[in-house]
Design an enzyme around this catalytic site. Structure first.
Site, PDB file in Angstrom:
ATOM      1  N   GLY A   1       0.830  -1.199   0.000  1.00 41.08           N
ATOM      2  CA  GLY A   1       0.000   0.000   0.000  1.00 41.08           C
ATOM      3  C   GLY A   1       0.862   1.245   0.000  1.00 41.08           C
ATOM      4  O   GLY A   1       2.056   1.178   0.321  1.00 41.08           O
TER       5      GLY A   1
ATOM      6  N   CYS B   1       5.165  -6.369   1.804  1.00 38.05           N
ATOM      7  CA  CYS B   1       5.541  -4.952   1.744  1.00 38.05           C
ATOM      8  C   CYS B   1       4.852  -4.166   2.863  1.00 38.05           C
ATOM      9  O   CYS B   1       5.141  -4.371   4.034  1.00 38.05           O
ATOM     10  CB  CYS B   1       5.226  -4.393   0.357  1.00 38.05           C
ATOM     11  SG  CYS B   1       6.078  -2.835   0.001  1.00 38.05           S
ATOM     12  N   TYR B   2       3.889  -3.290   2.557  1.00 34.80           N
ATOM     13  CA  TYR B   2       3.160  -2.570   3.606  1.00 34.80           C
ATOM     14  C   TYR B   2       2.529  -3.558   4.574  1.00 34.80           C
ATOM     15  O   TYR B   2       2.470  -3.310   5.793  1.00 34.80           O
ATOM     16  CB  TYR B   2       2.087  -1.681   2.975  1.00 34.80           C
ATOM     17  CG  TYR B   2       1.233  -0.925   3.978  1.00 34.80           C
ATOM     18  CD1 TYR B   2       1.599   0.343   4.406  1.00 34.80           C
ATOM     19  CD2 TYR B   2       0.072  -1.483   4.505  1.00 34.80           C
ATOM     20  CE1 TYR B   2       0.830   1.039   5.333  1.00 34.80           C
ATOM     21  CE2 TYR B   2      -0.700  -0.805   5.425  1.00 34.80           C
ATOM     22  CZ  TYR B   2      -0.319   0.456   5.846  1.00 34.80           C
ATOM     23  OH  TYR B   2      -1.082   1.137   6.767  1.00 34.80           O
TER      24      TYR B   2
ATOM     25  N   HIS C   1       7.985  -8.218  -3.201  1.00 34.21           N
ATOM     26  CA  HIS C   1       6.725  -8.654  -3.831  1.00 34.21           C
ATOM     27  C   HIS C   1       6.906 -10.022  -4.505  1.00 34.21           C
ATOM     28  O   HIS C   1       7.370 -10.107  -5.644  1.00 34.21           O
ATOM     29  CB  HIS C   1       6.261  -7.623  -4.866  1.00 34.21           C
ATOM     30  CG  HIS C   1       5.783  -6.348  -4.257  1.00 34.21           C
ATOM     31  ND1 HIS C   1       4.488  -6.169  -3.834  1.00 34.21           N
ATOM     32  CD2 HIS C   1       6.444  -5.200  -3.962  1.00 34.21           C
ATOM     33  CE1 HIS C   1       4.357  -4.952  -3.311  1.00 34.21           C
ATOM     34  NE2 HIS C   1       5.537  -4.348  -3.376  1.00 34.21           N
TER      35      HIS C   1
ATOM     36  N   GLU D   1       4.667 -11.890  -5.711  1.00 37.20           N
ATOM     37  CA  GLU D   1       3.633 -12.142  -6.713  1.00 37.20           C
ATOM     38  C   GLU D   1       4.040 -11.741  -8.126  1.00 37.20           C
ATOM     39  O   GLU D   1       3.399 -12.147  -9.101  1.00 37.20           O
ATOM     40  CB  GLU D   1       2.328 -11.417  -6.327  1.00 37.20           C
ATOM     41  CG  GLU D   1       2.374  -9.892  -6.389  1.00 37.20           C
ATOM     42  CD  GLU D   1       2.896  -9.225  -5.123  1.00 37.20           C
ATOM     43  OE1 GLU D   1       2.633  -8.028  -4.938  1.00 37.20           O
ATOM     44  OE2 GLU D   1       3.583  -9.905  -4.318  1.00 37.20           O
TER      45      GLU D   1
ATOM     46  N   ASP E   1     -15.682 -12.543 -22.322  1.00 38.22           N
ATOM     47  CA  ASP E   1     -16.523 -12.678 -21.135  1.00 38.22           C
ATOM     48  C   ASP E   1     -17.967 -13.039 -21.473  1.00 38.22           C
ATOM     49  O   ASP E   1     -18.527 -13.990 -20.928  1.00 38.22           O
ATOM     50  CB  ASP E   1     -16.504 -11.375 -20.318  1.00 38.22           C
ATOM     51  CG  ASP E   1     -15.105 -10.977 -19.889  1.00 38.22           C
ATOM     52  OD1 ASP E   1     -14.231 -11.862 -19.856  1.00 38.22           O
ATOM     53  OD2 ASP E   1     -14.886  -9.793 -19.597  1.00 38.22           O
TER      54      ASP E   1
ATOM     55  N   LYS F   1      -9.762 -12.945 -15.733  1.00 41.61           N
ATOM     56  CA  LYS F   1      -9.835 -13.146 -17.186  1.00 41.61           C
ATOM     57  C   LYS F   1      -9.182 -14.453 -17.627  1.00 41.61           C
ATOM     58  O   LYS F   1      -9.731 -15.164 -18.479  1.00 41.61           O
ATOM     59  CB  LYS F   1      -9.168 -11.964 -17.900  1.00 41.61           C
ATOM     60  CG  LYS F   1      -9.137 -12.075 -19.421  1.00 41.61           C
ATOM     61  CD  LYS F   1     -10.517 -11.845 -20.048  1.00 41.61           C
ATOM     62  CE  LYS F   1     -10.824 -10.374 -20.110  1.00 41.61           C
ATOM     63  NZ  LYS F   1     -12.074 -10.109 -20.859  1.00 41.61           N
TER      64      LYS F   1
END
Length: 509
Positions: free
Chosen positions: A56, A83-84, A170, A172, A228, A367
């Site tokens: 954040g 992180c945050y 991070h 991810e 979609d 997605k």
């Protein structure tokens, strides 16, 4: 997803919240994103096997900064702070967080200094993405430091007794090597995940829920031609055969052959497809319009009008279906409220149509998961692997006024470009052509010409939040340029866009 193990991703304003949730799902565990201010009681109501707190933009020691409830960290549920999220964990537990003397941004080298279930099969040498201006200077009581970098003495920490783990970097993102392994370790070594989440099971559950909601009633869906709405149609028609009515509005701004591909994809499905060619109607509305935002609004409003005109002919239909996906839900208010999509997946429908229910079987999917569902349901690759395409279509890939001549020109040029790049072994994430409103002098044979400049765009990205331009081989670009200028009348010059995101966006308008 009832009866599935769940990881809660608590969002504290981090730009990678979607990516964290997707990584968890890729590893076979269901995840949902909740706002960082969600109460502990509500979080526990999901019976999560673990919690991940995101990064954040705030500093945890400032009065207005969001903090999680200390009780959540004392619950015994495994928590991974990123992180945050790690700084917040330390701060709430009594540690110290201060402004860093040296900020770290970008890929950084680090070292693992303690055995940890979080770093199993990772090794001692780390390559991680850092993005922080604050750092932990004193860990809370009961914690140990498990990794460091040259400028960050506490790059990872843990308290095994409390099931609390934190990383300053991070895991991810792809810039963190073995980041996925770290997340896997959290899920399977620490949260004891079973890996019970996959698309086949999702489809089975969705079909049961659609049947229970709809019963014997009819369902109406606006079929845009995008991934979609197409997957939504395939799923509903499988759940309740012959009860789905799809209205496909062809506004004339689709890519070459796409309108026919949509019709063919659903020719053998158990649904009723109403195809409306409204291309002339849309073109008339856009006469003289050059501003991209006006184009979007006009096309969105006209789409609704055309849809309404056709829908009202059908009489009373109880349920409206939409191809809403999870990012739409998140953007509409942290997942707590759904909003009807305003442009291609039918928005602003009049109350007099009397819908009493909304069917959104994809609202829990990202997605990439929607594409997997489409493949499981047997939709053709031309549909499931369709590249991102804006609702207004080619209308916002033509700079300036829209005309039929320009649309035909761009459609052919874009087709050639996509056909050539489609032959590459390693394709860019997204690629398309843009017809600019700039004209330049050219030479064809012995004659001077005065044609349009066509811009080619191709990007490499993992999440479409940031992107680098694709390094297309010059021989390929040369072949594309030759083909387009030879085969498409009216285009004189080809340029290649080498701008990343940021500072540019992926689309031009």
């Amino acid at each position: 997803m009832k009866d599935k193990q769940t990881i809660i991703v608590l969002d504290f304003g981090g730009q990678y919240k979607d990516l964290i949730a997707r990584r968890v799902r890729e590893l076979g565990v269901y995840s949902i994103i909740l706002s960082g201010d969600t109460t502990t009681k509500e979080i526990l109501s999901y019976n999560p096997i673990g919690i991940i707190t995101t990064g954040g933009p705030k500093s945890v020691y400032k009065p207005d900064s969001p903090l999680c409830d200390k009780g959540l960290l004392e619950s015994g549920i495994p928590v991974l702070g990123i992180c945050y999220g790690m700084q917040m964990m330390a701060y709430v537990q009594g540690g110290t967080v201060e402004s860093a003397s040296v900020s770290e941004y970008g890929q950084t080298s680090g070292t693992v200094i303690s055995e940890s279930p979080l770093f199993e099969k990772v090794g001692n040498d780390l390559k991680v993405l850092m993005s922080h201006t604050d750092r932990i200077t004193k860990i809370p009581e009961g914690f140990t430091v498990t990794a460091y970098t040259n400028d960050c003495p506490i790059a990872a920490m843990e308290n095994k007794e409390k099931n609390l783990y934190g990383v300053q970097f991070h895991p991810e993102v792809t810039h963190t090597l073995k980041g996925k392994t770290i997340i896997r370790n959290f899920l399977y070594n620490i949260c004891n995940a079973k890996g019970d989440y996959n698309m086949k099971n999702y489809i089975e559950t969705a079909i049961e829920e659609i049947r229970k909601q709809v019963g014997n009633e009819q369902v109406l869906l606006g079929l845009s031609g995008g991934v979609d709405s197409a997957v939504c149609a395939a799923l509903i028609s499988k759940a309740v055969p012959n009860q789905l009515v799809c209205i496909f509005v062809d506004h004339g701004f689709m890519r070459k052959n796409e309108a026919e591909e949509v019709k063919q994809a659903f020719a053998d499905k158990s649904l009723k497809l109403i195809a409306v060619d409204a291309s002339e109607r849309f073109l008339k509305k856009l006469e003289g319009v050059t501003d991209p935002e006006r184009k979007r609004k006009i096309i969105g409003a006209e789409f609704v009008e055309v849809f309404n005109d056709e829908a009202l002919k059908l009489g009373r239909i109880k349920f409206l279906a939409q191809g809403t996906i999870y990012p739409d839900v998140i953007e509409s208010g942290n997942g707590k409220a759904a909003t009807i999509k305003s442009h291609h997946n039918v928005g602003g429908l009049p109350e007099k149509m009397g819908f009493s229910g909304l069917v959104e079987p994809l609202r829990g999917l990202f997605k990439d998961e929607v594409r997997k569902v489409g493949r499981e349901l047997g939709l053709p690759e031309a549909i499931t692997e369709r590249q991102p395409f804006p609702g207004p279509g080619l209308a916002i890939r033509i700079i300036g006024e829209i005309t039929k001549e320009k649309l035909d020109m761009l459609r052919e040029a874009d087709y050639i470009y996509r056909e050539e790049l489609g032959k590459l072994k390693k394709k860019p994430s997204q690629y398309f052509a843009v017809l600019t409103n700039t004209r330049t002098v050219g030479v064809m044979g012995d004659e001077r010409t005065y044609g349009y400049v066509l811009a080619l765009r191709a990007v490499i990205t993992g999440d479409f939040m940031t992107a680098d331009y694709a390094h297309i081989p010059q021989s390929v670009l040369a072949r594309i340029s030759t083909r387009i200028t030879n085969e498409v009348h009216g285009i004189t010059r080809i340029v290649y866009d080498i701008t990343g995101k940021p500072p540019a966006t992926i689309e031009w308008e």
